[in-house]
Design an enzyme around this catalytic site. Structure first.
Site, short mmCIF file in Angstrom:
data_model
loop_
_atom_site.label_atom_id
_atom_site.label_comp_id
_atom_site.label_asym_id
_atom_site.label_seq_id
_atom_site.Cartn_x
_atom_site.Cartn_y
_atom_site.Cartn_z
N GLY A 156 8.99 33.51 4.86
CA GLY A 156 9.67 32.60 5.78
C GLY A 156 10.68 31.68 5.11
O GLY A 156 10.99 30.61 5.63
N SER A 157 11.22 32.08 3.96
CA SER A 157 12.21 31.20 3.31
C SER A 157 13.48 31.11 4.15
O SER A 157 14.17 30.09 4.16
CB SER A 157 12.53 31.71 1.90
OG SER A 157 13.22 32.94 1.94
N MET A 166 9.41 42.68 10.02
CA MET A 166 9.34 43.98 9.35
C MET A 166 9.02 45.14 10.29
O MET A 166 8.72 46.24 9.84
CB MET A 166 8.34 43.93 8.21
CG MET A 166 8.70 42.93 7.14
SD MET A 166 10.43 43.07 6.62
CE MET A 166 10.30 44.41 5.46
N ILE A 203 10.38 47.73 13.31
CA ILE A 203 11.60 48.19 13.99
C ILE A 203 11.40 47.94 15.49
O ILE A 203 10.42 48.40 16.07
CB ILE A 203 11.82 49.69 13.73
CG1 ILE A 203 12.09 49.91 12.24
CG2 ILE A 203 13.00 50.20 14.56
CD1 ILE A 203 12.17 51.37 11.84
N HIS A 237 19.90 41.13 7.15
CA HIS A 237 19.56 42.27 6.29
C HIS A 237 20.13 42.05 4.89
O HIS A 237 21.32 41.69 4.76
CB HIS A 237 20.13 43.57 6.90
CG HIS A 237 19.73 44.78 6.15
ND1 HIS A 237 18.43 45.20 6.03
CD2 HIS A 237 20.47 45.67 5.44
CE1 HIS A 237 18.38 46.29 5.28
NE2 HIS A 237 19.61 46.59 4.91
C1 GRF Z 1 14.68 38.75 3.63
O1 GRF Z 1 15.27 39.29 2.46
C2 GRF Z 1 15.19 39.48 4.83
O2 GRF Z 1 16.55 39.84 4.76
C3 GRF Z 1 14.33 40.73 4.77
O3 GRF Z 1 13.04 40.25 4.47
C4 GRF Z 1 13.19 39.06 3.68
C5 GRF Z 1 12.43 37.96 4.35
O4 GRF Z 1 12.33 36.89 3.47
N1 GRF Z 1 14.35 41.45 6.02
P1 GRF Z 1 11.68 35.50 4.01
O5 GRF Z 1 10.38 35.88 4.71
O6 GRF Z 1 12.67 34.91 4.97
O7 GRF Z 1 11.51 34.67 2.78
#
Ligand code: GRF
Length: 197
Positions: free
Chosen positions: A12-13, A94, A96, A113
């Site tokens: 969730g960063s 994650m 689809i 993405h």
């Molecule tokens: C990010 O790199 C996003 O693009 C990909 O999964 C990662 C999620 O990172 N789909 P976070 O959970 O937001 O830290």
């Protein structure tokens, strides 16, 4: 004030970048709900700390009951609709999403993405870019925010940014640089969409 629904599956960063931008007055929106398909997603903790409503909505009960992904997506859409979002942001979601979900929020679903348009669709995009660089196939990678459509990581691009790769980079170095770029790009993309620009 525009209402956002943010869907996550992990750390969730990127959600945190949105939370921080809203708190700092850099994003004219409110996060109406944070949804995760995984109970242990740290992003749920980030939301709770910020006083944002959370929804844990796993696929497993559907799979165990032999129910299709479309049933899950339809119910997910119904639950998310209950928060009346103006914009749905996939920030590390994650799964689809099937057309069932996307049709419910037609033209209002943004996806982040960690690759440039047309490159490394699907999962492990950063590692695949790193390996392609090691093979001399690419000189750099990037990040994009696009409108979500049924085809994975396709859809009109709202914003994109290149991310350099350096010879002495470890994979961790590149991942950190990509995520740092994502945090900026995602907030900018949401802001530009909300402003209709
Ligand atoms: C990010 O790199 C996003 O693009 C990909 O999964 C990662 C999620 O990172 N789909 P976070 O959970 O937001 O830290």
């Amino acid at each position: 004030m525009s209402r956002l629904a943010v869907l996550i599956s992990g750390n969730g960063s990127n959600l945190q970048a949105i939370i921080d931008a809203v708190a700092a007055g850099r994003l004219p929106a409110q996060i109406a709900v944070v949804v995760s398909n995984r109970r242990e997603a740290f992003g749920l903790v980030r939301a709770e700390r910020a006083g944002i409503p959370t929804l844990y909505f796993p696929f497993k009960p559907y799979r165990d009951a032999g129910r299709p992904r479309e049933a899950y997506d339809a119910d997910l859409a119904e639950r998310v609709s209950g928060y009346a979002p103006d914009l749905v942001v996939l920030a590390g979601w994650m799964h689809i999403l099937s057309p069932v979900f996307l049709a419910r929020f037609r033209g209002r679903v943004l996806n982040l993405h960690p690759a440039l348009p047309g490159q490394f669709p699907g999962i492990h995009s950063i590692r695949r870019a790193y390996e392609a660089y090691q093979r001399g196939e690419i000189a750099q990678t990037g990040v994009m925010v696009h409108w979500a459509v049924p085809e994975v990581d396709a859809g009109a691009v709202v914003a994109q940014a290149e991310v350099p790769i350096f010879p002495d980079d470890t994979l961790a170095d590149l991942e950190a640089r990509v995520h740092q770029t994502e945090h900026r790009l995602l907030v900018d993309a949401i802001r530009s969409v909300l402003r209709g620009t």
